[in-house]
Design an enzyme around this catalytic site. Structure first.
Site, PDB file in Angstrom:
ATOM      1  N   GLU A   1      20.300 -11.675  16.231  1.00 41.17           N
ATOM      2  CA  GLU A   1      18.900 -11.261  16.169  1.00 41.17           C
ATOM      3  C   GLU A   1      18.718  -9.948  15.411  1.00 41.17           C
ATOM      4  OE1 GLU A   1      16.760 -11.936  19.997  1.00 41.17           O
ATOM      5  OE2 GLU A   1      18.747 -12.480  20.705  1.00 41.17           O
TER       6      GLU A   1
ATOM      7  N   SER B   1      15.788 -15.269  21.679  1.00 42.31           N
ATOM      8  CA  SER B   1      14.949 -15.556  20.513  1.00 42.31           C
ATOM      9  C   SER B   1      15.157 -16.938  19.927  1.00 42.31           C
ATOM     10  CB  SER B   1      15.169 -14.493  19.430  1.00 42.31           C
ATOM     11  OG  SER B   1      14.586 -13.285  19.806  1.00 42.31           O
TER      12      SER B   1
ATOM     13  N   ASN C   1      13.281 -12.103  29.390  1.00 43.40           N
ATOM     14  CA  ASN C   1      13.775 -11.289  28.279  1.00 43.40           C
ATOM     15  C   ASN C   1      13.579  -9.820  28.639  1.00 43.40           C
ATOM     16  OD1 ASN C   1      14.036  -9.911  25.797  1.00 43.40           O
ATOM     17  ND2 ASN C   1      13.243 -11.638  24.635  1.00 43.40           N
TER      18      ASN C   1
ATOM     19  N   GLY D   1      10.443  -8.729  21.899  1.00 42.10           N
ATOM     20  CA  GLY D   1      10.220  -8.340  20.513  1.00 42.10           C
ATOM     21  C   GLY D   1       9.001  -7.444  20.357  1.00 42.10           C
TER      22      GLY D   1
END
Length: 310
Positions: free
Chosen positions: A19, A145, A273, A277
C-alpha cells in the site's frame, strides 16, 4: 499532545508495503493539512533506516500515515515505543490484532459481533482446489486496502489462480452479498469517550477492489447512507464495539456488508482498519466533514491524541 508546545511533527509515509502509493498520498495530504494548522512538519518516507532518520530529525511527535504491513501491524509502533516518541493511531497490540484478520475475527466473535465464516489455508492448496464452496473471497490475512483480493463466483470452473507474490498463507472467506457500508470511530482510548461519525454507503459498478477505492471515479460515496434506522444504529454501535474490543486509539474505520433481503440478520462485520486512508478519495475525511470537522481539524485532532504507551 498540545499544539501550544509548537511540536515538530514527523509524518511517516510510503514504506515497503503493498500500500506504499496510497500511504504516500495520505502522508502528503496530512502533512499539507498540518502545515496549514501551523505545525512544523517533516515528511519521512519510511525505510530500513527509519530509526536513524528519526534520530536526525528529532521530532516531538510522529504522525503515522503508513498503511499495510510494517506500518500498520504493530512493527513501527514498537519502534516508536522503544524510542519514546509519541505517535498517532493505535498502539502495538491493537494494530497487530486488527491487521491479523483471523485473530481480529476471533476477537469480534468473542464480543458478540457478527462476522462471516472463514479459514486460513495455504496459497498452494487454494490454487489446487476449492477449499470452500463458491462463492468465496481469497485475501492475504495481514494486508489491507483490498490488496490481492480474489472473488471466486459460484459459477467458477476451478479454483483461483493466485498471483505468485501472494503470501504462503491466505484467508478464504465466505462471500457476503449486499451493500458495502463503513463507519469511522474517533476515540481517545478503548474505555474513554468515542464517537461513531456516520455510515457511508459505497457504490461501485463491480467489486470494491483497490482501483475502486483509490482511483478517481472508482466508487461513489453516499454519506449519510440511506438506511433503515435500525441498520444505521446497529452499524454505529458495532463500529464502536469493534474499536473498543481491539483496543484502538485515535481513529479506526470498520467495514460492513448488509444483505437487505435478510434485514438485521444480513449485517456482518468484515474488518477494522486502524489507519484509514487520508487520500482525496478516502472515506474517513468525508465522514469527518459530514460531522463538521474540516480535514485540517481532523488531522489536528489525530495529532493532539498522540502518545506513547497506546
Amino acid at each position: 499532545m498540545s499544539s501550544r508546545a509548537s511540536p515538530k511533527v514527523a509524518v511517516l509515509m510510503g514504506g515497503p508495503s503493498a500500500e506504499r502509493e496510497v500511504s504516500l498520498s495520505s502522508g502528503r495530504e496530512c502533512a499539507a493539512a498540518l502545515r496549514g494548522e501551523g505545525y512544523d512538519v517533516a515528511e519521512l518516507d519510511a525505510g530500513p533506516d527509519l530509526a536513524a532518520r528519526l534520530s536526525e530529525i528529532s521530532p516531538t511527535v510522529v504522525f503515522n500515515a503508513l498503511h499495510g504491513r510494517w506500518g500498520e501491524d504493530g512493527c513501527v509502533q514498537g519502534l516508536l515505543e522503544w524510542m519514546r516518541l509519541p505517535y498517532t493511531h493505535s498502539g502495538v497490540l491493537a494494530s497487530a490484532l486488527a491487521m491479523d484478520k483471523e485473530r481480529s475475527k476471533a476477537t469480534f466473535r468473542a464480543h458478540g459481533l457478527p462476522v462471516v465464516a472463514s479459514r486460513l489455508a495455504s496459497a498452494e492448496e487454494v490454487r489446487r482446489r476449492h477449499v470452500m464452496d463458491p462463492p468465496y473471497v481469497v485475501k492475504p490475512y495481514n494486508e489491507g486496502s483490498s490488496v490481492g483480493v480474489y472473488l471466486v463466483h459460484s459459477a467458477a470452473n476451478g479454483p483461483p489462480q493466485l498471483a505468485p507474490d501472494m503470501p504462503e498463507t491466505v484467508m478464504v472467506e465466505r462471500f457476503a452479498p449486499g451493500r458495502e457500508l463503513t463507519v469511522t470511530v474517533m476515540g481517545r482510548n478503548a474505555e474513554g469517550p468515542a464517537r461513531a461519525l456516520a455510515v457511508t454507503d459505497i457504490l461501485t459498478d463491480g467489486w470494491y477492489d483497490y482501483d475502486a477505492k483509490y482511483k478517481t471515479g472508482g466508487s461513489r460515496h453516499v454519506v449519510p447512507a440511506d438506511l433503515p434506522a435500525e441498520i444505521e444504529e446497529t452499524c454505529l454501535d458495532h463500529a464502536l464495539r469493534a474499536h473498543a474490543a481491539l483496543g484502538c486509539r485515535g481513529i479506526s474505520r470498520t467495514d460492513f456488508r448488509w444483505d437487505e433481503a435478510r434485514g438485521a440478520d444480513g449485517l456482518v462485520l468484515l474488518e477494522t482498519n486502524t489507519q484509514p486512508g487520508m487520500t482525496p478519495t478516502s472515506l474517513t475525511p468525508e465522514q469527518a466533514a459530514h460531522a463538521g470537522l474540516s480535514f485540517g481539524a481532523l488531522c489536528r485532532w489525530i495529532l493532539e491524541d498522540a502518545s506513547c504507551d497506546r
